[in-house]
Design a protein around this motif. Structure first.
Motif, PDB file in Angstrom:
ATOM      1  N   ARG A   1       8.841 -10.933   5.313  1.00 30.60           N
ATOM      2  CA  ARG A   1      10.263 -10.801   5.131  1.00 30.60           C
ATOM      3  C   ARG A   1      10.967  -9.557   4.836  1.00 30.60           C
ATOM      4  O   ARG A   1      10.118  -8.544   4.602  1.00 30.60           O
ATOM      5  N   LYS A   2      12.004  -9.595   4.549  1.00 32.88           N
ATOM      6  CA  LYS A   2      12.744  -8.178   4.457  1.00 32.88           C
ATOM      7  C   LYS A   2      12.395  -7.500   3.346  1.00 32.88           C
ATOM      8  O   LYS A   2      12.509  -6.213   3.409  1.00 32.88           O
ATOM      9  N   LEU A   3      12.465  -7.954   2.148  1.00 33.63           N
ATOM     10  CA  LEU A   3      12.094  -7.343   0.956  1.00 33.63           C
ATOM     11  C   LEU A   3      10.637  -6.540   1.052  1.00 33.63           C
ATOM     12  O   LEU A   3      10.711  -5.535   0.334  1.00 33.63           O
ATOM     13  N   ASN A   4       9.634  -7.210   1.708  1.00 30.59           N
ATOM     14  CA  ASN A   4       8.642  -6.409   1.983  1.00 30.59           C
ATOM     15  C   ASN A   4       8.702  -5.090   2.910  1.00 30.59           C
ATOM     16  O   ASN A   4       8.146  -4.181   2.724  1.00 30.59           O
ATOM     17  N   THR A   5       9.759  -5.386   3.852  1.00 29.41           N
ATOM     18  CA  THR A   5      10.103  -4.226   4.564  1.00 29.41           C
ATOM     19  C   THR A   5      10.511  -2.977   3.601  1.00 29.41           C
ATOM     20  O   THR A   5      10.192  -1.824   4.179  1.00 29.41           O
ATOM     21  N   HIS A   6      11.414  -3.393   2.824  1.00 34.27           N
ATOM     22  CA  HIS A   6      11.910  -2.192   1.973  1.00 34.27           C
ATOM     23  C   HIS A   6      10.933  -1.780   1.111  1.00 34.27           C
ATOM     24  O   HIS A   6      10.839  -0.818   0.752  1.00 34.27           O
ATOM     25  N   LEU A   7       9.794  -2.562   0.714  1.00 36.45           N
ATOM     26  CA  LEU A   7       8.638  -2.169  -0.228  1.00 36.45           C
ATOM     27  C   LEU A   7       7.873  -1.213   0.789  1.00 36.45           C
ATOM     28  O   LEU A   7       7.458   0.075   0.222  1.00 36.45           O
ATOM     29  N   TRP A   8       7.686  -1.380   2.083  1.00 38.50           N
ATOM     30  CA  TRP A   8       7.235  -0.361   3.035  1.00 38.50           C
ATOM     31  C   TRP A   8       7.898   0.884   2.822  1.00 38.50           C
ATOM     32  O   TRP A   8       7.416   2.059   2.734  1.00 38.50           O
ATOM     33  N   PHE A   9       9.317   0.846   2.814  1.00 44.44           N
ATOM     34  CA  PHE A   9      10.086   1.998   3.099  1.00 44.44           C
ATOM     35  C   PHE A   9      10.106   2.675   1.870  1.00 44.44           C
ATOM     36  O   PHE A   9       9.903   3.944   1.664  1.00 44.44           O
ATOM     37  N   PHE A  10      10.526   2.116   0.655  1.00 45.16           N
ATOM     38  CA  PHE A  10      10.404   2.795  -0.544  1.00 45.16           C
ATOM     39  C   PHE A  10       9.069   3.276  -1.275  1.00 45.16           C
ATOM     40  O   PHE A  10       8.769   4.394  -1.635  1.00 45.16           O
ATOM     41  N   GLY A  11       8.205   2.300  -1.120  1.00 45.68           N
ATOM     42  CA  GLY A  11       6.880   2.496  -1.943  1.00 45.68           C
ATOM     43  C   GLY A  11       5.722   3.227  -0.806  1.00 45.68           C
ATOM     44  O   GLY A  11       4.793   3.541  -1.348  1.00 45.68           O
ATOM     45  N   GLY A  12       6.024   3.278   0.622  1.00 49.25           N
ATOM     46  CA  GLY A  12       5.280   3.780   1.563  1.00 49.25           C
ATOM     47  C   GLY A  12       5.907   5.048   1.898  1.00 49.25           C
ATOM     48  O   GLY A  12       5.588   6.218   1.486  1.00 49.25           O
ATOM     49  N   PHE A  13       6.910   5.073   2.739  1.00 48.33           N
ATOM     50  CA  PHE A  13       7.364   6.304   3.458  1.00 48.33           C
ATOM     51  C   PHE A  13       8.150   7.217   2.487  1.00 48.33           C
ATOM     52  O   PHE A  13       7.851   8.451   2.452  1.00 48.33           O
TER      53      PHE A  13
ATOM     54  N   PRO B   1      14.456   0.619 -11.862  1.00 46.22           N
ATOM     55  CA  PRO B   1      15.264  -0.204 -10.807  1.00 46.22           C
ATOM     56  C   PRO B   1      14.383  -0.430  -9.729  1.00 46.22           C
ATOM     57  O   PRO B   1      14.882  -1.430  -9.187  1.00 46.22           O
ATOM     58  N   LEU B   2      13.600   0.131  -9.188  1.00 48.73           N
ATOM     59  CA  LEU B   2      12.651  -0.462  -8.128  1.00 48.73           C
ATOM     60  C   LEU B   2      11.684  -1.216  -8.426  1.00 48.73           C
ATOM     61  O   LEU B   2      11.690  -2.605  -8.393  1.00 48.73           O
ATOM     62  N   TRP B   3      10.830  -0.971  -9.423  1.00 42.00           N
ATOM     63  CA  TRP B   3       9.711  -1.601  -9.688  1.00 42.00           C
ATOM     64  C   TRP B   3       9.866  -2.733 -10.924  1.00 42.00           C
ATOM     65  O   TRP B   3       9.095  -3.780 -10.921  1.00 42.00           O
ATOM     66  N   ASP B   4      10.842  -2.727 -11.553  1.00 43.66           N
ATOM     67  CA  ASP B   4      11.091  -3.630 -12.803  1.00 43.66           C
ATOM     68  C   ASP B   4      12.124  -4.536 -12.351  1.00 43.66           C
ATOM     69  O   ASP B   4      12.025  -5.811 -12.955  1.00 43.66           O
ATOM     70  N   ASP B   5      12.874  -4.215 -11.339  1.00 50.26           N
ATOM     71  CA  ASP B   5      13.889  -5.173 -11.012  1.00 50.26           C
ATOM     72  C   ASP B   5      14.182  -5.551  -9.307  1.00 50.26           C
ATOM     73  O   ASP B   5      14.033  -6.714  -9.201  1.00 50.26           O
ATOM     74  N   TYR B   6      14.326  -4.566  -8.830  1.00 48.75           N
ATOM     75  CA  TYR B   6      14.448  -4.668  -7.181  1.00 48.75           C
ATOM     76  C   TYR B   6      13.101  -5.530  -6.379  1.00 48.75           C
ATOM     77  O   TYR B   6      13.387  -6.532  -5.768  1.00 48.75           O
ATOM     78  N   PHE B   7      11.995  -4.952  -6.882  1.00 52.02           N
ATOM     79  CA  PHE B   7      10.615  -5.894  -6.393  1.00 52.02           C
ATOM     80  C   PHE B   7      10.112  -6.525  -7.571  1.00 52.02           C
ATOM     81  O   PHE B   7       8.871  -6.962  -7.386  1.00 52.02           O
TER      82      PHE B   7
END
Length: 861
Positions: free
Chosen positions: A207-219, A317-323
């Motif tokens: 799903r799309k949220l995992n796509t953003h995990l790859w972007f924010f948390g990876g790249f 914002p990313l790890w406590d809320d968005y993800f």
């Protein structure tokens, strides 16, 4: 020479002093998402859960990251970031047409970045495809197009498998994720500059949220960009739209994120749902987004078109809320799962309430993107189910967590504005909860005060009974039938409800006009006049009069569909927390909780039905007591609506003037093409991207100066030879994509030379024969030696019409000319290909004459 391009310059390929560069090398590597897992206990069970991610890892047998335009951007400790603007485009299984249109919009924005002094090499774009399996469904249909970015054979060789769906890494664990990344430089559309491009296909669909995990948390963790941009395939940024978002954040250090305007692409007046959505989107931006931007808190920055400051996103914002739904799956009950259907709303609240900071959010009116909107009731219902449930539950969650704003560093005035805004949204939550009952009540009051007074009493009761029957049918079908299976049924109900809407408006207007309260009638007349003038003022101020007038009837006609069909369907499917427009497979955890979610749906639907029926019945009985109650009811409803409208209109007007006063970056308009500011229509024919050959793409080499010899007074379908410093590039139109593209690098900056043209050879030989004073060494061999320093790039591109149109590349770009052939044999083979058109022959003749003139020996030698 750029590291991601390979020119065949070995001794085997050098024949007669001519180097043939016929292959393009796409850098391919498998990346693994680097996760930090932790053990947790919940309900007497122990499990592994994600804490955060730290970037990307290479996988054995690789012993490091391959050198390419992407890895060269990786952040190095103690140095400045190498990427100022990193773009992610989320993809699922969209077509080549949608993909190409989006990428053309992205690439053409590089011209604006360059005009403001930003090096295009500091901008990169990453396509992240959500799952190999859904992507292959599109790839198999349009393999010729997508093979330009994706090489199936490289994956099979890397993993030694016949089926790329079976790829596995060594020591693979249950929570491991890996993706296939293809990196290159490429030009889409008419941009002057190549785009740093990465096509990343995740092995698993998550799903799309995992796509953003790859972007924010990876790249992003590896690159550490200054700003990031979120896009979806199918969203087409118009000229300068990405740059305007970048400009807004550069000029305002307190701006954590911003978004532009999204509007429907295909404005077909005969598709009733499309013009209605156009008007809906316009009012949402002109009134709601504008007011929120003035206050500084945009409640939702859409994930399909928004930009963020990377520094502001890091941490909470990313790890406590968005993800949160990924990092804390044990907390995702039915209520929380619905909240994270609109995770971008959760992120916006987290950004403005970040402890120790005073970040704001903004809407940038000059930034515009087009998108494909649903053109059928069934698809629109699936989309609105997710939007309505996500936004409603996210607003409730925001009200619960609003006190976090007081821990931020905003000044007292800003905090008061935020408090006022949340009070407004509290009333909006209540209004949304009772809106179906309110619509029913408005019909009951209008029928009683008009029809029953002048006609048979049974006519009014029949109209009310039919309306209530429609509501009941919608409720029943929403509980157990997918919209696409009964789409015609919903269309019929939508038309009937639209007729009810028009008739109810007529009855209410007639009822108000015949009231006996003189003073009250004056107030009502003033209120109605002010409402009309307010809408007219904000529409004229935004220069959208004609487009809104074309769709306003569609919008009014579909208001009861939005209220009744969409809202009831959303309430009855509150247990469904998937995206709706994708065939998402439920995870094991979701399957185990399905019964729990359905129980939540049952309670939720019953409570909602009782509240709305009780509200409509109670207020209807109150209305029977006296006419004065009807007047007070209508006055209260209209008064509150006018009050909210005044607030929204004032905010919209103030926003327009504030936008005019915003600080902007200085830009050199001479670096933009003349047609950059024109509206770019959607691309109906798939365009094959230009392949960027080996060479230097510095500013001096990208000046678009066309010599007088190479100019053609033709229309847009002409083939134009563009002479750059040290090279000439022939760019072809759609009708001429079957012709070869030649790129030359010569010592002479004035023109390029085509060694294939037979006519040119004859002219050159004739020139040599006429010059009797030349020595024997001025033979054909000597003439060829003059080209030893020239790099001649002849990509053998074969393009054929297939599927959606031109652009599917047959045999790919890796086809090569046999390096063992002599130059004479190569010339003969290339001469047998398709000839240029008559106009090109004329140009070549002029170039030949100029060449002979400049290169003929001095007679006095």
């Amino acid at each position: 020479m750029l590291p991601n391009y390979t020119a065949l310059t070995s001794e085997e390929t050098k024949t007669g002093g001519v180097s043939l560069a016929t292959e393009r090398n796409i850098s391919y590597q498998v990346f693994k998402l680097s996760k930090i897992m932790e053990t947790r206990n919940h309900n007497n069970s122990t499990f592994q859960a994600l804490s955060n991610t730290t970037g990307l890892e290479y996988i054995y047998p690789d012993y490091g990251f391959h050198e390419n335009v992407l890895t060269n951007m990786f952040y190095e400790e103690g140095q400045d970031t190498k990427c100022k603007f990193l773009i992610v485009v989320a993809m699922y299984n969209e077509s080549a047409e949608h993909f190409t249109n989006t990428m053309i919009g992205v690439n053409e924005n590089l011209n604006y970045f360059k005009s403001a002094g930003v090096d295009p090499n500091e901008v990169a774009c990453i396509i992240i495809v959500d799952g190999m399996k859904p992507f292959l469904e599109t790839y198999r249909k349009q393999e010729g197009f997508f093979s330009q970015f994706f090489d199936e054979n490289l994956i099979k060789q890397r993993f030694r498998t016949k089926d790329i769906l079976d790829c596995k890494i060594s020591n693979q664990k249950e929570y491991d994720e890996f993706a296939h990344c293809f990196v290159q430089k490429i030009v889409f559309g008419s941009s002057n500059y190549p785009l740093n491009f990465c096509f990343c296909v995740k092995q698993f669909n998550k799903r799309k949220l995992n796509t953003h995990l790859w972007f924010f948390g990876g790249f992003c963790e590896m690159i550490q960009p200054t700003y990031v941009m979120l896009l979806d395939v199918g969203t087409k940024p118009l000229a300068g739209s990405l740059f305007y978002l970048y400009e807004a954040m550069v000029c305002d250090n307190q701006l954590a994120g911003c978004c532009g305007e999204i509007k429907p692409m295909d404005y077909n007046i005969w598709k009733i749902v499309v013009p209605a959505q156009f008007v809906e989107y316009k009012f949402a931006h002109m009134l709601d987004k504008a007011l929120e931007s003035v206050i500084g808190y945009i409640t939702v920055l859409p994930g399909a078109f928004s930009a963020y400051r990377w520094e502001a996103l890091q941490g909470g914002p990313l790890w406590d809320d968005y993800f949160k739904s990924i990092c804390h799956p044990e907390l995702m009950d039915a209520f929380q799962s619905n909240i994270y259907l609109a995770e971008d709303r959760v992120l916006c609240l987290s950004l403005i309430s970040k402890k120790g900071f005073n970040y704001t959010l903004r809407y940038v009116r000059s930034s515009v993107a087009e998108t494909d909107v649903p053109d059928s009731i069934s698809i629109l219902m699936a989309q609105r189910r997710r939007w309505i449930n996500g936004s409603w539950f996210a607003l409730v969650d925001a009200l619960k967590r609003f006190q976090k704003i007081y821990h931020s560093s905003h000044n007292p005035i800003r905090k008061c504005l935020f408090t006022f805004q949340m009070t407004y949204y509290f009333l909006n939550v209540i209004y949304t909860w009772f809106i179906v009952g309110g619509f029913c009540l408005a019909l009951i009051v209008a029928v009683r005060k008009n029809i029953e007074s002048y006609y048979y009493k049974g006519i009014g009761d029949m109209l009310i009974l039919v309306y209530l029957s429609i509501i009941l049918m919608i409720f029943i079908t929403s509980l157990g039938v997918k919209p696409r299976r009964v789409e015609d049924f919903y269309k019929i109900l939508s038309v009937i409800l639209g007729l009810y809407q028009i008739y109810t408006m007529y009855l209410i207007t007639y009822f108000v006009a015949t009231l006996d309260f003189a003073d009250g009638s004056k107030m009502v007349a003033v209120g109605i006049s002010f409402t009309i003038l307010s809408f007219a003022a904000i529409i004229i101020l935004n220069c959208e009069t004609w487009l809104i007038l074309k769709g306003v009837f569609h919008y009014i006609f579909l208001i009861p569909t939005y209220v009744n069909i969409f809202l009831i369907y959303s309430i009855c499917n509150v247990h469904d927390c998937t995206w709706g427009n994708r065939p998402d497979a439920l995870s094991n955890d979701e399957k185990n909780r399905l019964e729990e979610f359905e129980e939540f749906r049952t309670r939720w639907a019953i409570i909602w039905a009782l509240c709305n029926s009780g509200f409509a019945y109670g207020m209807g009985e109150l209305d029977k007591q006296s006419t004065i109650y009807s007047f007070y009811f209508l006055a209260a409803i209209s008064g509150s609506g006018i009050g909210i409208l005044i607030l929204r209109v004032l905010g919209g007007i103030l926003f327009v003037f504030i936008e005019c006063c915003k600080k902007k970056l200085k830009r050199d308009s001479s670096l933009l093409n003349a047609n950059e500011r024109k509206k770019r229509g959607s691309v109906k024919i798939i365009q094959a991207p230009h392949v960027i050959p080996p060479g230097n793409f510095e500013e001096d080499n990208r000046q678009r100066e066309i010599s007088n010899i190479a100019k053609l007074s033709r229309n847009e379908s002409s083939t134009i030879i563009e002479n750059h410093q040290n090279k000439a590039k022939i760019s072809t139109s759609e009708e001429e994509k079957g012709r070869e593209i030649f790129t030359f690098k010569s010592e002479s900056p004035d023109f390029g030379i085509d060694p294939i043209n037979e006519k040119k050879k004859k002219n050159a030989k004739k020139s040599k024969r006429d010059d009797g004073k030349r020595k024997k060494k001025s033979s054909k061999k000597s003439a060829r030696l003059k080209f030893e320093s020239e790099n001649i790039y002849i990509p053998p591109i074969n393009i054929r019409k297939e599927g959606l149109g031109i652009g599917n590349i047959e045999n790919g770009l890796n086809a090569s000319v046999d390096s063992k052939k002599s130059v004479r044999e190569v010339d003969a083979e290339l001469s047998s290909r398709k000839k240029f058109n008559f106009e090109i022959d004329k140009i070549v003749e002029k170039i030949d004459k100029e060449f002979e003139k400049n290169n003929s020996p001095d007679p006095e030698e």
